[in-house]
Structures are given as structure tokens and as C-alpha cells.
Write an enzyme that holds these catalytic residues in place. Structure first.
Site, PDB file in Angstrom:
ATOM      1  N   ARG A 105      11.425  -6.520   5.490  1.00 34.17           N
ATOM      2  CA  ARG A 105      11.209  -5.082   5.253  1.00 34.17           C
ATOM      3  C   ARG A 105      12.112  -4.207   6.123  1.00 34.17           C
ATOM      4  O   ARG A 105      12.306  -4.478   7.308  1.00 34.17           O
ATOM      5  CB  ARG A 105       9.743  -4.749   5.547  1.00 34.17           C
ATOM      6  CG  ARG A 105       9.443  -3.260   5.526  1.00 34.17           C
ATOM      7  CD  ARG A 105       8.001  -3.011   5.311  1.00 34.17           C
ATOM      8  NE  ARG A 105       7.216  -3.079   6.551  1.00 34.17           N
ATOM      9  CZ  ARG A 105       5.910  -2.820   6.591  1.00 34.17           C
ATOM     10  NH1 ARG A 105       5.252  -2.525   5.492  1.00 34.17           N
ATOM     11  NH2 ARG A 105       5.258  -2.895   7.728  1.00 34.17           N
ATOM     12  N   ARG A 112      -9.845   1.581   8.861  1.00 30.98           N
ATOM     13  CA  ARG A 112      -9.418   0.231   9.182  1.00 30.98           C
ATOM     14  C   ARG A 112     -10.491  -0.537   9.942  1.00 30.98           C
ATOM     15  O   ARG A 112     -10.299  -1.703  10.276  1.00 30.98           O
ATOM     16  CB  ARG A 112      -8.194   0.335  10.082  1.00 30.98           C
ATOM     17  CG  ARG A 112      -7.047  -0.462   9.662  1.00 30.98           C
ATOM     18  CD  ARG A 112      -5.946  -0.256  10.648  1.00 30.98           C
ATOM     19  NE  ARG A 112      -4.949   0.555  10.018  1.00 30.98           N
ATOM     20  CZ  ARG A 112      -3.692   0.166   9.837  1.00 30.98           C
ATOM     21  NH1 ARG A 112      -3.277  -0.979  10.275  1.00 30.98           N
ATOM     22  NH2 ARG A 112      -2.854   0.950   9.242  1.00 30.98           N
ATOM     23  N   LYS A 164       0.824  -1.217   0.000  1.00 26.38           N
ATOM     24  CA  LYS A 164       0.000   0.000   0.000  1.00 26.38           C
ATOM     25  C   LYS A 164       0.853   1.259   0.000  1.00 26.38           C
ATOM     26  O   LYS A 164       0.580   2.186  -0.741  1.00 26.38           O
ATOM     27  CB  LYS A 164      -0.888   0.070   1.263  1.00 26.38           C
ATOM     28  CG  LYS A 164      -2.044  -0.858   1.302  1.00 26.38           C
ATOM     29  CD  LYS A 164      -2.964  -0.485   2.467  1.00 26.38           C
ATOM     30  CE  LYS A 164      -2.319  -0.475   3.833  1.00 26.38           C
ATOM     31  NZ  LYS A 164      -2.027  -1.778   4.424  1.00 26.38           N
ATOM     32  N   ARG A 224      11.263  -1.867  11.271  1.00 29.59           N
ATOM     33  CA  ARG A 224      10.244  -1.182  12.053  1.00 29.59           C
ATOM     34  C   ARG A 224      10.037  -1.886  13.385  1.00 29.59           C
ATOM     35  O   ARG A 224      10.104  -3.106  13.451  1.00 29.59           O
ATOM     36  CB  ARG A 224       8.926  -1.174  11.276  1.00 29.59           C
ATOM     37  CG  ARG A 224       8.523   0.196  10.828  1.00 29.59           C
ATOM     38  CD  ARG A 224       7.384   0.152   9.861  1.00 29.59           C
ATOM     39  NE  ARG A 224       6.137  -0.360  10.428  1.00 29.59           N
ATOM     40  CZ  ARG A 224       4.981  -0.317   9.792  1.00 29.59           C
ATOM     41  NH1 ARG A 224       4.914   0.198   8.575  1.00 29.59           N
ATOM     42  NH2 ARG A 224       3.881  -0.794  10.343  1.00 29.59           N
ATOM     43  N   ARG A 262      -1.173  -7.974  13.950  1.00 28.52           N
ATOM     44  CA  ARG A 262      -1.714  -7.022  12.977  1.00 28.52           C
ATOM     45  C   ARG A 262      -2.489  -7.732  11.873  1.00 28.52           C
ATOM     46  O   ARG A 262      -3.538  -7.261  11.433  1.00 28.52           O
ATOM     47  CB  ARG A 262      -0.583  -6.176  12.380  1.00 28.52           C
ATOM     48  CG  ARG A 262      -0.237  -4.984  13.270  1.00 28.52           C
ATOM     49  CD  ARG A 262       1.230  -4.629  13.223  1.00 28.52           C
ATOM     50  NE  ARG A 262       1.678  -4.205  11.922  1.00 28.52           N
ATOM     51  CZ  ARG A 262       2.892  -4.449  11.422  1.00 28.52           C
ATOM     52  NH1 ARG A 262       3.766  -5.159  12.113  1.00 28.52           N
ATOM     53  NH2 ARG A 262       3.221  -3.993  10.253  1.00 28.52           N
TER      54      ARG A 262
HETATM   55  P1  ADP Z   1       0.612  -1.707   9.076  1.00 26.13           P
HETATM   56  O1  ADP Z   1      -0.491  -1.586   8.066  1.00 26.13           O
HETATM   57  O2  ADP Z   1       1.788  -2.470   8.588  1.00 26.13           O
HETATM   58  O3  ADP Z   1       0.144  -2.158  10.423  1.00 26.13           O
HETATM   59  P2  ADP Z   1       0.720   1.207   9.327  1.00 26.13           P
HETATM   60  O4  ADP Z   1       1.944   1.995   9.128  1.00 26.13           O
HETATM   61  O5  ADP Z   1      -0.423   1.442   8.439  1.00 26.13           O
HETATM   62  O6  ADP Z   1       1.247  -0.285   9.282  1.00 26.13           O
HETATM   63  O7  ADP Z   1       0.206   1.368  10.841  1.00 26.13           O
HETATM   64  C1  ADP Z   1       1.054   1.176  11.948  1.00 26.13           C
HETATM   65  C2  ADP Z   1       0.240   1.167  13.238  1.00 26.13           C
HETATM   66  O8  ADP Z   1      -0.405   2.441  13.415  1.00 26.13           O
HETATM   67  C3  ADP Z   1      -0.903   0.157  13.303  1.00 26.13           C
HETATM   68  O9  ADP Z   1      -0.467  -1.123  13.698  1.00 26.13           O
HETATM   69  C4  ADP Z   1      -1.820   0.815  14.330  1.00 26.13           C
HETATM   70  O10 ADP Z   1      -1.344   0.636  15.647  1.00 26.13           O
HETATM   71  C5  ADP Z   1      -1.679   2.284  14.008  1.00 26.13           C
HETATM   72  N1  ADP Z   1      -2.711   2.726  13.030  1.00 26.13           N
HETATM   73  C6  ADP Z   1      -2.483   3.222  11.780  1.00 26.13           C
HETATM   74  N2  ADP Z   1      -3.637   3.526  11.162  1.00 26.13           N
HETATM   75  C7  ADP Z   1      -4.630   3.201  12.032  1.00 26.13           C
HETATM   76  C8  ADP Z   1      -6.058   3.249  11.987  1.00 26.13           C
HETATM   77  N3  ADP Z   1      -6.708   3.710  10.904  1.00 26.13           N
HETATM   78  N4  ADP Z   1      -6.744   2.811  13.066  1.00 26.13           N
HETATM   79  C9  ADP Z   1      -6.125   2.357  14.159  1.00 26.13           C
HETATM   80  N5  ADP Z   1      -4.795   2.267  14.280  1.00 26.13           N
HETATM   81  C10 ADP Z   1      -4.044   2.691  13.230  1.00 26.13           C
END
Ligand code: ADP
Ligand code: ZN
Length: 226
Positions: free
Chosen positions: A130, A93, A17, A162, A173
């Protein structure tokens, strides 16, 4: 200039993404809004929001909806998104967040939601390898590292794994993705806003596929308007 767009990209962790959203944001000249990047920036700047988000992020939990909604409402209120739209990455999400987004945007609607589908075995492999730049967020991997010494090719920042790319957090996740985010695919399909694009293969071809479904949708809705 190309007309703006309001897009949402759905996909598991490691589906690509981030990479594809950057490309779409350049193509349609709209801001790339990644809630994950925004939370990581907040953690780095040691803001109050960052302190709130960090405990959830490190273990792979979702940040509570009200915190996320506040952040997104603020971002979508800025002039750039109002004028041209956005590519949303990592938001919504949960169905609750999707409903909140619809309210924020009303009377406008999003143009299209694209589900970037990648099998779980593939994302597990990608996530284990990654590596990301701590400063600009650029993605690398053990198979395609930066040119020099784990130093970002783009900004010179340090390239690391990360903190939430540990096996336990990845598992959590992906689990939450299936439980909380996957239902959004049907939710948007029922509203006739969904397209699917295969996320395995050459990154340029995947971008091509994404642009194709977005442009098709635009032609279709322009046709409806005239
Ligand atoms: P990934 O999709 O690999 O988990 P992201 O960078 O999109 O990575 O998100 C990292 C973290 O940030 C998530 O695991 C969550 O804790 C938080 N987060 C990001 N976007 C949201 C969201 N829309 N709702 C809730 N938590 C979020
Ligand atoms: Zn960088």
C-alpha cells in the site's frame, strides 16, 4: 436527492474500508468520517491533538478512547452530519467507543453496520504494497501506482508508504483488531444492526454489495414505519 444515512463500516486494516467509504459517502451524499484521516491531519498540522495521537499511531497502538471520543463528538456536532448522517470509517473500534457513540446519537440510532470481511493473508499482502498520498489520502499500491513518479493523480501530492505500514506495526494493529474491534461484530449483531459483505473481488462489485445491504435495510425499516 437520496435520503441521508448513518453507517458504520467495520473491517481489518487493509480490508478496503477507506476506498469503499469514499464511494458510499458519494452515493448517499453524507460526509466520510475517518478517525485515522483526522488523526493524520492533526499530526501533519502539528496540533496538540496530533502530538498526543502520533506516539500511539506510529507503533500501531490505539489512541486512548477519551481522545477519540472528544474528536468524534466534535465532528458529529457539525451541521452536515446532523442533517444527513455519515459514513464512519475506523470508528468505533472498541465496545467502549460504540457505547459512547450510541450516547452521542441518542435518541437517533445508526441505520446499519457493515462488516467488510477479508482474510488476513489478503490484507497482509495489500498492506505491504500500500502507498498513500500525503496530502489527500488517496490509496495506491506498488501494483497500481500513480501515473507519474509517485505523484498523486488527484492532487499532485507525494505518494509514500504510511509510517505505520511497517511489519511490526501492521502485526500489532491486526492483533488489536481481533482483540478490541472484532467483538463489535457480535455486539452490533445482537442489536440487529449488522450486515456482512465479502471484501475480496472487484471494487465496483463490492460497492454494489454494500449499497444493496444498505438499501435493503432502508426498505425494511421504511416498511416498519408505515
Ligand atoms: P488502520 O485501520 O489501518 O489502522 P486508520 O487510518 O484507520 O488505519 O488508523 C490509523 C491509526 O489511528 C490507528 O492505528 C490508531 O492509532 C489511530 N486510530 C484511528 N481511529 C481510532 C479509533 N477509533 N480508536 C483508537 N485509535 C484510532
Ligand atoms: Zn493526493
Amino acid at each position: 436527492m437520496v435520503p441521508g444515512a448513518r453507517l458504520i463500516i467495520l473491517g481489518k486494516q487493509g480490508a478496503g474500508k477507506g476506498t469503499q467509504c469514499v464511494r458510499l459517502s458519494r452515493h448517499y451524499v453524507v460526509p466520510h468520517i475517518s478517525t485515522g484521516d483526522m488523526f493524520r491531519a492533526a499530526v501533519k498540522s502539528r496540533s496538540e491533538l496530533g502530538a498526543k495521537a502520533k506516539e500511539y499511531m506510529d507503533t500501531g497502538e490505539l489512541v486512548p478512547d477519551e481522545v477519540v471520543m472528544g474528536l468524534v463528538a466534535e465532528r458529529l456536532g457539525l451541521d452536515d452530519t446532523k442533517a444527513r448522517g455519515f459514513v464512519l470509517d475506523g470508528f468505533p473500534r472498541t465496545v467502549h467507543q460504540a457505547k459512547g457513540l450510541a450516547e452521542l446519537l441518542a435518541p437517533d440510532e445508526i441505520d446499519l453496520v457493515v462488516n467488510l470481511e477479508v482474510p488476513t493473508e489478503v490484507v497482509l499482502r495489500r498492506l505491504a504494497g500500500r502507498r498513500v498520498c500525503v496530502d489527500c489520502g488517496a490509496n495506491y499500491s506498488v501494483d497500481s501506482p500513480p501515473r507519474l513518479n509517485w505523484t498523486c493523480d488527484i492532487c499532485g501530492g507525494e505518494v509514500v508508504q504510511r509510517q505505520d505500514d511497517t511489519e511490526a506495526a501492521i502485526r500489532r494493529r491486526l492483533d488489536l483488531y481481533e482483540r478490541e474491534t472484532r467483538p463489535l461484530v457480535d455486539w452490533y449483531a445482537e442489536r440487529d444492526l449488522l450486515a456482512e459483505v465479502e471484501g475480496v473481488g472487484d471494487p465496483d462489485e463490492i460497492t454494489g454489495g454494500l449499497v444493496r445491504v444498505v438499501d435493503q435495510r432502508r426498505e425494511h425499516s421504511l416498511g416498519r414505519r408505515v
